[in-house]
Design a protein around this motif. Structure first.
Motif, PDB file in Angstrom:
ATOM      1  N   GLU A 121       0.834  -1.213   0.000  1.00 48.38           N
ATOM      2  CA  GLU A 121       0.000   0.000   0.000  1.00 48.38           C
ATOM      3  C   GLU A 121       0.864   1.255   0.000  1.00 48.38           C
ATOM      4  OE1 GLU A 121      -2.515  -0.415   3.378  1.00 48.38           O
ATOM      5  OE2 GLU A 121      -4.012  -1.611   2.325  1.00 48.38           O
ATOM      6  N   VAL A 122       1.924   1.256   0.793  1.00 48.18           N
ATOM      7  CA  VAL A 122       2.829   2.403   0.828  1.00 48.18           C
ATOM      8  C   VAL A 122       3.520   2.564  -0.519  1.00 48.18           C
ATOM      9  CG1 VAL A 122       4.946   3.315   1.859  1.00 48.18           C
ATOM     10  CG2 VAL A 122       3.182   2.301   3.313  1.00 48.18           C
ATOM     11  N   ARG A 123       3.953   1.446  -1.081  1.00 46.01           N
ATOM     12  CA  ARG A 123       4.613   1.492  -2.398  1.00 46.01           C
ATOM     13  C   ARG A 123       3.670   2.040  -3.468  1.00 46.01           C
ATOM     14  NH1 ARG A 123       9.832   1.774  -3.811  1.00 46.01           N
ATOM     15  NH2 ARG A 123      10.354   0.574  -5.673  1.00 46.01           N
ATOM     16  N   ASN A 124       2.419   1.647  -3.380  1.00 41.24           N
ATOM     17  CA  ASN A 124       1.458   2.142  -4.367  1.00 41.24           C
ATOM     18  C   ASN A 124       1.193   3.634  -4.182  1.00 41.24           C
ATOM     19  OD1 ASN A 124      -0.347   1.383  -6.594  1.00 41.24           O
ATOM     20  ND2 ASN A 124      -1.983   1.971  -5.208  1.00 41.24           N
ATOM     21  N   GLN A 125       1.143   4.079  -2.924  1.00 37.63           N
ATOM     22  CA  GLN A 125       0.971   5.517  -2.693  1.00 37.63           C
ATOM     23  C   GLN A 125       2.176   6.309  -3.182  1.00 37.63           C
ATOM     24  OE1 GLN A 125      -0.779   7.218   0.732  1.00 37.63           O
ATOM     25  NE2 GLN A 125      -1.810   5.353   1.384  1.00 37.63           N
ATOM     26  N   GLU A 126       3.360   5.728  -3.062  1.00 39.68           N
ATOM     27  CA  GLU A 126       4.551   6.374  -3.621  1.00 39.68           C
ATOM     28  C   GLU A 126       4.425   6.489  -5.141  1.00 39.68           C
ATOM     29  OE1 GLU A 126       7.875   4.884  -0.310  1.00 39.68           O
ATOM     30  OE2 GLU A 126       7.683   3.881  -2.245  1.00 39.68           O
TER      31      GLU A 126
END
Length: 421
Positions: A121-126
């Motif tokens: 999820e964090v990677r996708n937000q990045e």
């Protein structure tokens, strides 16, 4: 001054316009687009908040799949309120529940997957943050170039207005020509104000996005550029989805749903309880009187599946798993479709921009030169000269929009295939 002298000044004036139209503003020292992206990944407040999801998932993992705490039981009985013969009993026991199924290990597995899900999820937000930053930088660069074009024209128009005004008394120019220059100047100034307002809005959005404080200055050096060669667009197929953070999210959510289905099956059996107890009893033992006896006991509690348990939760988990599987397949199709569409759009815009640049720019240069010569020969009016100038500006602006759209499509493609991280 003769009309030929006026023609000479106008010719220089038009050539300076063409120079401003055919080239973008020289980049001043500032932040490149990649530097702004780096700042955003480090300073974005929303991204910092999202990264706490990983820590939260790790905290949940530390408490997942643990056995319930043992129970300590104590009981005491006396006949002091009845016969009062001194009889009593004291007991202490320790009871622990144990699962009959893999329920606890499944809970640990779910917690492990939730950590990976938080990372995805964090990677996708990045990925989405980089996309938005790149799009904003491209749009700001587009407005900067448009502003540079119009400011160059304003400076030229001011100089030419002064020149025409100085030649009215000698009848080498007319008040009508001076008014035409002033009107053109006013129109350009209004366009500049509108573009500056739009640019300020974009800068405010970018400032908040990358974590800068209100009013903190941002100066960009990024400029729109087609590049010397067409970029290489790699194919994006099903085999590439495993590294895409949004697809990873859906796959991990499907894995969690699958484990929750197993958990619902495991929850159909309740835990068994094992107890170890020590009891001391004082009772009347004729003819000896009061005596003390001690007992060490073991207890087992096994729940009987007399009723159908957890059927609704099991059915719900089966349906939830099916939903996650369908959502994963939907994301797969959406990502591949968007990657293909943005790739084709970027390739088309690159070809269109390159062709426009090679063909139209040369025609604009020839037209401006011929217009200056025709004005010097008295064949066209100053109004027609300004129409030609406006046409050149529109052509250059149209080309800038093509390059801007190409850069935006390229940024969309990089985001769609997760190559912008």
């Amino acid at each position: 001054m003769s009309r030929f002298s006026l023609f000479t000044v106008l010719f220089v004036f038009i050539l300076s316009i063409h120079a401003s139209l055919s080239g973008q503003a020289k980049a001043e020292p500032g932040l490149s687009r990649s530097e702004v992206v780096r700042i955003a990944l480090q300073g974005s407040k929303s991204l910092q908040a999202a990264r706490t999801l990983i820590e939260q998932a790790e905290a949940r993992r530390s408490g997942a799949g643990l056995r319930s705490s043992p129970e300590l039981m104590f009981d005491f009985a006396t006949d002091a309120f009845f016969e009062d013969e001194g009889q009593s009993s004291v007991g202490i026991a320790l009871k622990q529940r144990f699962p009959l199924t893999r329920r606890l290990s499944i809970l640990k597995d779910i917690a492990d997957v939730e950590i990976e899900l938080a990372k995805a999820e964090v990677r996708n937000q990045e990925r989405l943050l980089v996309r938005e930053v790149e799009l904003l930088c491209n749009e700001i660069a587009y407005l900067d170039t448009e502003l540079s074009l119009r400011r160059s024209l304003v400076e030229n128009d001011k100089e030419f207005a002064d020149f025409v005004q100085s030649r009215i008394k000698t009848a080498e120019a007319s008040p009508i020509e001076a008014n035409q220059v002033r009107i053109e100047l006013y129109i350009l100034e209004q366009e500049i104000e509108h573009l500056e307002t739009d640019r300020k809005k974009l800068i405010d959005r970018l400032r908040a996005l990358i974590g800068y404080e209100v009013g903190e200055t941002i100066h960009l050096s990024h400029r729109l550029d087609l590049g010397s060669s067409k970029p290489l667009f790699s194919d994006f197929g099903i085999e590439d989805l495993d590294t895409h953070p949004e697809y990873q999210m859906r796959s991990l959510m499907l894995e969690i749903a699958d484990k929750r289905e197993s958990l619902a099956l495991a929850n159909r059996w309740e835990d068994v309880s094992l107890g170890l107890g020590l009891e001391q009893e004082r009772s009347v033992d004729q003819p000896m009187g009061i005596g003390t006896e001690r007992f060490l006991g073991l207890s087992v509690s096994i729940p009987l599946p007399m009723k159908r348990r957890n059927e609704s939760s099991l059915k719900e988990s089966v349906l939830a798993r099916r939903q996650m599987e369908e959502l994963r397949d939907a994301v797969s199709l959406e990502l591949r479709s968007k990657a293909r569409a943005s790739r084709e759009e970027a390739a088309h815009l690159y070809h269109q921009s390159r062709e426009f640049q090679e063909k139209i720019t040369a025609l604009v240069e020839i037209n401006l030169k011929e217009m200056a010569e025709a004005y010097g020969a008295g064949q066209v009016s100053l109004n027609e000269v300004f129409q030609s100038q406006g046409q050149g500006l529109k052509i250059q602006s149209a080309h800038l929009r093509m390059v801007r759209d190409y850069e935006q499509a390229l940024a969309e493609w990089r985001a769609a295939v997760a190559k912008n991280l």
